[in-house]
Design a protein around this motif. Structure first.
Motif, PDB file in Angstrom:
ATOM      1  N   GLY A  24       0.845  -1.188   0.000  1.00 22.94           N
ATOM      2  CA  GLY A  24       0.000   0.000   0.000  1.00 22.94           C
ATOM      3  C   GLY A  24       0.880   1.237   0.000  1.00 22.94           C
ATOM      4  N   ARG A  25       0.295   2.371   0.335  1.00 21.63           N
ATOM      5  CA  ARG A  25       1.062   3.611   0.321  1.00 21.63           C
ATOM      6  C   ARG A  25       0.810   4.382   1.614  1.00 21.63           C
ATOM      7  NH1 ARG A  25       3.288   3.605  -4.614  1.00 21.63           N
ATOM      8  NH2 ARG A  25       4.245   5.634  -4.337  1.00 21.63           N
ATOM      9  N   THR A  26       1.544   5.439   1.796  1.00 17.95           N
ATOM     10  CA  THR A  26       1.385   6.251   2.990  1.00 17.95           C
ATOM     11  C   THR A  26       0.067   7.005   2.951  1.00 17.95           C
ATOM     12  OG1 THR A  26       2.586   8.068   1.941  1.00 17.95           O
ATOM     13  CG2 THR A  26       3.867   6.556   3.319  1.00 17.95           C
ATOM     14  N   PHE A  27      -0.475   7.285   4.147  1.00 16.48           N
ATOM     15  CA  PHE A  27      -1.684   8.091   4.221  1.00 16.48           C
ATOM     16  C   PHE A  27      -1.352   9.570   4.007  1.00 16.48           C
ATOM     17  CE2 PHE A  27      -5.393   9.698   6.929  1.00 16.48           C
ATOM     18  CZ  PHE A  27      -6.277   9.605   5.873  1.00 16.48           C
ATOM     19  N   THR A  28      -0.205   9.973   4.458  1.00 18.19           N
ATOM     20  CA  THR A  28       0.216  11.356   4.232  1.00 18.19           C
ATOM     21  C   THR A  28       0.592  11.554   2.774  1.00 18.19           C
ATOM     22  OG1 THR A  28       2.485  10.806   4.831  1.00 18.19           O
ATOM     23  CG2 THR A  28       1.071  11.653   6.584  1.00 18.19           C
ATOM     24  N   SER A  29       0.434  12.773   2.304  1.00 18.96           N
ATOM     25  CA  SER A  29       0.783  13.128   0.933  1.00 18.96           C
ATOM     26  C   SER A  29       2.160  13.792   0.907  1.00 18.96           C
ATOM     27  CB  SER A  29      -0.252  14.100   0.362  1.00 18.96           C
ATOM     28  OG  SER A  29       0.173  14.614  -0.879  1.00 18.96           O
ATOM     29  N   ASN A  30       2.886  13.559  -0.171  1.00 16.40           N
ATOM     30  CA  ASN A  30       4.153  14.269  -0.347  1.00 16.40           C
ATOM     31  C   ASN A  30       3.941  15.572  -1.113  1.00 16.40           C
ATOM     32  OD1 ASN A  30       3.912  13.577  -3.068  1.00 16.40           O
ATOM     33  ND2 ASN A  30       5.245  11.794  -2.886  1.00 16.40           N
ATOM     34  N   GLY A  31       2.678  15.945  -1.292  1.00 14.48           N
ATOM     35  CA  GLY A  31       2.322  17.166  -2.010  1.00 14.48           C
ATOM     36  C   GLY A  31       1.534  16.882  -3.257  1.00 14.48           C
ATOM     37  N   PRO A  39      -8.869  -0.242   9.075  1.00 16.34           N
ATOM     38  CA  PRO A  39      -8.110   0.523  10.073  1.00 16.34           C
ATOM     39  C   PRO A  39      -8.716   1.903  10.321  1.00 16.34           C
ATOM     40  CG  PRO A  39      -6.670  -0.447   8.411  1.00 16.34           C
ATOM     41  CD  PRO A  39      -8.065  -0.608   7.915  1.00 16.34           C
ATOM     42  N   VAL A  40      -8.355   2.448  11.453  1.00 14.29           N
ATOM     43  CA  VAL A  40      -8.737   3.821  11.787  1.00 14.29           C
ATOM     44  C   VAL A  40      -8.181   4.766  10.729  1.00 14.29           C
ATOM     45  CG1 VAL A  40      -8.393   5.681  13.472  1.00 14.29           C
ATOM     46  CG2 VAL A  40      -8.815   3.328  14.246  1.00 14.29           C
ATOM     47  N   THR A  41      -8.966   5.752  10.340  1.00 11.67           N
ATOM     48  CA  THR A  41      -8.498   6.752   9.393  1.00 11.67           C
ATOM     49  C   THR A  41      -7.767   7.850  10.148  1.00 11.67           C
ATOM     50  OG1 THR A  41     -10.346   6.323   7.902  1.00 11.67           O
ATOM     51  CG2 THR A  41      -9.190   8.415   7.628  1.00 11.67           C
ATOM     52  N   GLY A  42      -6.494   8.016   9.851  1.00  9.62           N
ATOM     53  CA  GLY A  42      -5.728   9.044  10.536  1.00  9.62           C
ATOM     54  C   GLY A  42      -4.291   8.635  10.726  1.00  9.62           C
ATOM     55  N   LEU A  43      -3.618   9.302  11.645  1.00  8.11           N
ATOM     56  CA  LEU A  43      -2.212   9.053  11.937  1.00  8.11           C
ATOM     57  C   LEU A  43      -2.052   8.734  13.421  1.00  8.11           C
ATOM     58  CD1 LEU A  43      -0.632  12.038   9.949  1.00  8.11           C
ATOM     59  CD2 LEU A  43      -0.820   9.654   9.194  1.00  8.11           C
ATOM     60  N   GLY A  44      -0.957   8.056  13.762  1.00  9.86           N
ATOM     61  CA  GLY A  44      -0.630   7.811  15.154  1.00  9.86           C
ATOM     62  C   GLY A  44      -1.439   6.724  15.822  1.00  9.86           C
ATOM     63  N   HIS A  45      -2.177   5.915  15.053  1.00 10.08           N
ATOM     64  CA  HIS A  45      -2.967   4.840  15.666  1.00 10.08           C
ATOM     65  C   HIS A  45      -2.126   3.571  15.788  1.00 10.08           C
ATOM     66  CE1 HIS A  45      -3.428   3.193  11.611  1.00 10.08           C
ATOM     67  NE2 HIS A  45      -3.776   4.408  11.209  1.00 10.08           N
ATOM     68  N   GLU A  46      -2.751   2.487  16.267  1.00  7.49           N
ATOM     69  CA  GLU A  46      -2.010   1.272  16.615  1.00  7.49           C
ATOM     70  C   GLU A  46      -1.485   0.493  15.416  1.00  7.49           C
ATOM     71  OE1 GLU A  46      -6.011  -1.569  17.013  1.00  7.49           O
ATOM     72  OE2 GLU A  46      -4.722  -1.176  18.742  1.00  7.49           O
ATOM     73  N   LEU A  47      -1.834   0.888  14.194  1.00 11.45           N
ATOM     74  CA  LEU A  47      -1.321   0.214  13.002  1.00 11.45           C
ATOM     75  C   LEU A  47      -0.454   1.138  12.149  1.00 11.45           C
ATOM     76  CD1 LEU A  47      -4.537  -1.741  11.877  1.00 11.45           C
ATOM     77  CD2 LEU A  47      -2.576  -2.626  13.171  1.00 11.45           C
ATOM     78  N   ASP A  48      -0.191   2.330  12.613  1.00  9.05           N
ATOM     79  CA  ASP A  48       0.582   3.314  11.846  1.00  9.05           C
ATOM     80  C   ASP A  48       2.077   3.090  12.083  1.00  9.05           C
ATOM     81  OD1 ASP A  48       1.706   5.493  10.599  1.00  9.05           O
ATOM     82  OD2 ASP A  48       0.767   7.003  11.878  1.00  9.05           O
ATOM     83  N   VAL A  49       2.768   2.563  11.062  1.00  4.96           N
ATOM     84  CA  VAL A  49       4.207   2.328  11.208  1.00  4.96           C
ATOM     85  C   VAL A  49       5.029   3.535  10.773  1.00  4.96           C
ATOM     86  CG1 VAL A  49       3.944  -0.163  10.911  1.00  4.96           C
ATOM     87  CG2 VAL A  49       4.431   1.265   8.911  1.00  4.96           C
ATOM     88  N   GLY A  50       4.340   4.606  10.366  1.00  5.72           N
ATOM     89  CA  GLY A  50       5.012   5.827   9.952  1.00  5.72           C
ATOM     90  C   GLY A  50       4.325   6.444   8.764  1.00  5.72           C
ATOM     91  N   SER A  51       3.964   7.716   8.867  1.00  8.39           N
ATOM     92  CA  SER A  51       3.296   8.454   7.780  1.00  8.39           C
ATOM     93  C   SER A  51       1.970   7.824   7.377  1.00  8.39           C
ATOM     94  CB  SER A  51       4.209   8.578   6.553  1.00  8.39           C
ATOM     95  OG  SER A  51       5.401   9.254   6.890  1.00  8.39           O
ATOM     96  N   GLY A  52       1.393   7.037   8.276  1.00  2.12           N
ATOM     97  CA  GLY A  52       0.108   6.413   7.984  1.00  2.12           C
ATOM     98  C   GLY A  52       0.204   5.108   7.231  1.00  2.12           C
TER      99      GLY A  52
END
Length: 478
Positions: A385-392, A420-433
């Protein structure tokens, strides 16, 4: 393993590298009698079709949570201040996401598909498609704390395209990578004269279909690949006097030359056999796909993925003439490494994906007068998959990803696994979502393999890590 068998495998793998030539060097190099044949009745045919999305599809813009809390987090994180925002329009907006209603509700959650996926929405709503949530390469279940501490074995070189494609297609994280799980399944069910066509790729040589006994057969979009100039004139020599076939199939005593001649002879014979059995394309055969509409330009164009699936359907239609009860296919669509221009590029890619899969479903509904939809299951796979955060203007490499399974034997109109929870910093977020997977490729594949007819012991051979997971069957197949 004997020296003789090692040499045969070496030669087969070496010749497979010649995939760009006119010779399909992907035939079975060993006797098929050792493969465990399934006890099947005359009408008991099944096929699995792996649709690989090369590059790592952004699942966060493919299957979306749209309940107010999730949508708010989505818009906050994926709406950037520049012109490269990758956030999609909401429900009811022009070009907005497409709502789906899973049969099993997930408390407080609602979901939708990408706006380009209307044909896939129709398949989902009709009960012939399901979503499998957060699938990824794993050796054993892992928590975020274990991941960070390195307390459990993990797939090697996470977030790397080549390495994660290898892990997905081999299902052997940290182990040997000579064989794919599609090829290992084919080893166990191939039998009979038609076994050269048990594992078929329309997208070149692939690890997924590499077996110990079965060698994948590569076929182009128009049909079996023939060796050119075998029956016509060659350098001025009349067709009747063409010496090419005699030269390339002549008996020899040198081992490598002897093996080459044997493989070439089988390739020639297989091409002739498949050409004679293959259902025609177009009128009177397997209908040609209609053009798909590019959502960015509004221009109608040929869909290369739909053409691959037409070829798969033509081969499936020939299974009776070829004496086949089980087949594994591989098709692919590239371009999913969307670091840049994601919103436009992924919209076009997902339009192609949905159009092609819906076309395939329609063709199978009346394949030479037979409804084959319950006998054929298509499933998606991708690097990661890909990160939840955008690089722009895009996203970066992630891990877990959502996937589709389509067919008449699928328990559709549902999402399997917890979204999974939508967002950042949750229990499955290994970095940048990027998501820590909650469903392993082994579990995903084992569920398909069980439907395909593999026994529990065969399942362990195909998926050596499946014993690390408490649930082998995810329940999405009838």
């Amino acid at each position: 393993m004997s020296l003789h068998k090692t040499r045969r495998q070496f030669v087969g793998q070496m010749l497979a590298l010649a995939g760009g030539s006119s010779l399909p060097f992907t035939l079975n190099l060993a006797a098929m009698g050792s493969a465990a044949a399934q006890s099947t009745g005359a009408g008991d045919y099944k096929a699995l079709v792996c649709l690989f999305l090369n590059g790592g599809n952004d699942h966060f813009n493919t299957v979306l949570a749209t309940d107010s809390e999730s949508w708010s987090a989505y818009q906050h994180i994926r709406t950037t201040t520049d012109t490269g925002s990758i956030a999609l329009p909401g429900l009811g907006a022009a070009g907005g996401v497409l709502p789906i209603s899973p049969a099993t509700a997930q408390a407080g959650r609602s979901f939708a598909l990408h706006p380009s996926m209307l044909p896939m929405k129709h398949l989902f709503d009709s009960g012939r498609a399901a979503v499998i949530a957060n699938v990824g390469t794993l050796v054993r279940p892992a928590t975020l704390a274990q991941y960070k501490a390195g307390a459990v074995p993990l797939p090697p070189r996470l977030f790397s395209h080549n390495d994660q494609q290898t892990q997905w297609q081999s299902a052997q994280p940290g182990g040997g990578i000579d064989f794919g799980w599609g090829g290992r399944m084919a080893d166990m069910i191939a039998a009979g004269a038609g076994s050269a066509f048990t594992a078929v790729s329309t997208s070149g040589n692939t690890l997924f279909l590499s077996g110990q006994e079965v060698r994948q057969y590569q076929i182009s979009g128009t049909g079996p690949i023939a060796i050119r100039r075998l029956s016509d004139t060659l350098f001025g020599a009349p067709a009747a006097a063409n010496p090419l076939r005699q030269i390339i199939t002549a008996a020899a005593s040198e081992p490598l030359q002897k093996e080459h001649a044997a493989v070439t002879s089988r390739a020639i014979d297989a091409q002739a056999k498949l050409s004679g059995a293959l259902a025609p394309a177009g009128a009177g055969g397997v209908a040609d796909p209609v053009l798909y509409l590019n959502p960015n330009t509004g221009v109608a164009a040929v869909n290369p993925l739909a053409m691959q699936l037409q070829t798969v359907a033509r081969v499936i239609a020939a299974h009776g003439a070829l004496g086949l009860k089980r087949q594994v296919f591989y098709v692919s669509l590239g371009g999913f490494d969307t670091h840049d221009f994601q919103r436009a590029n992924q919209a076009d890619l997902l339009a192609k994906l949905s159009h092609a899969v819906a076309y395939f479903d329609t063709v199978l509904a009346s394949l030479q007068g037979n409804d084959m939809r319950k006998q054929v299951t298509l499933f998606t796979a991708s690097d990661f998959g890909r990160t939840f955060t955008s690089n722009g203007d895009g996203t970066d490499h992630g891990w877990g990803s959502h996937h589709f399974v389509v067919g008449g034997a699928v328990k559709g109109r549902n999402i399997y696994g917890s979204m999974p929870v939508t967002g950042l910093g949750h229990e499955l977020d290994v970095g940048s979502g990027a998501l820590l997977p909650t469903t392993s490729v082994d579990q995903y594949g084992a569920t398909l393999a069980s439907w395909f007819g593999l026994s529990a012991s065969q399942m362990t051979d195909v998926f050596p890590n499946i014993g690390n997971f408490s649930t082998r069957n995810l329940g999405f197949m009838v």
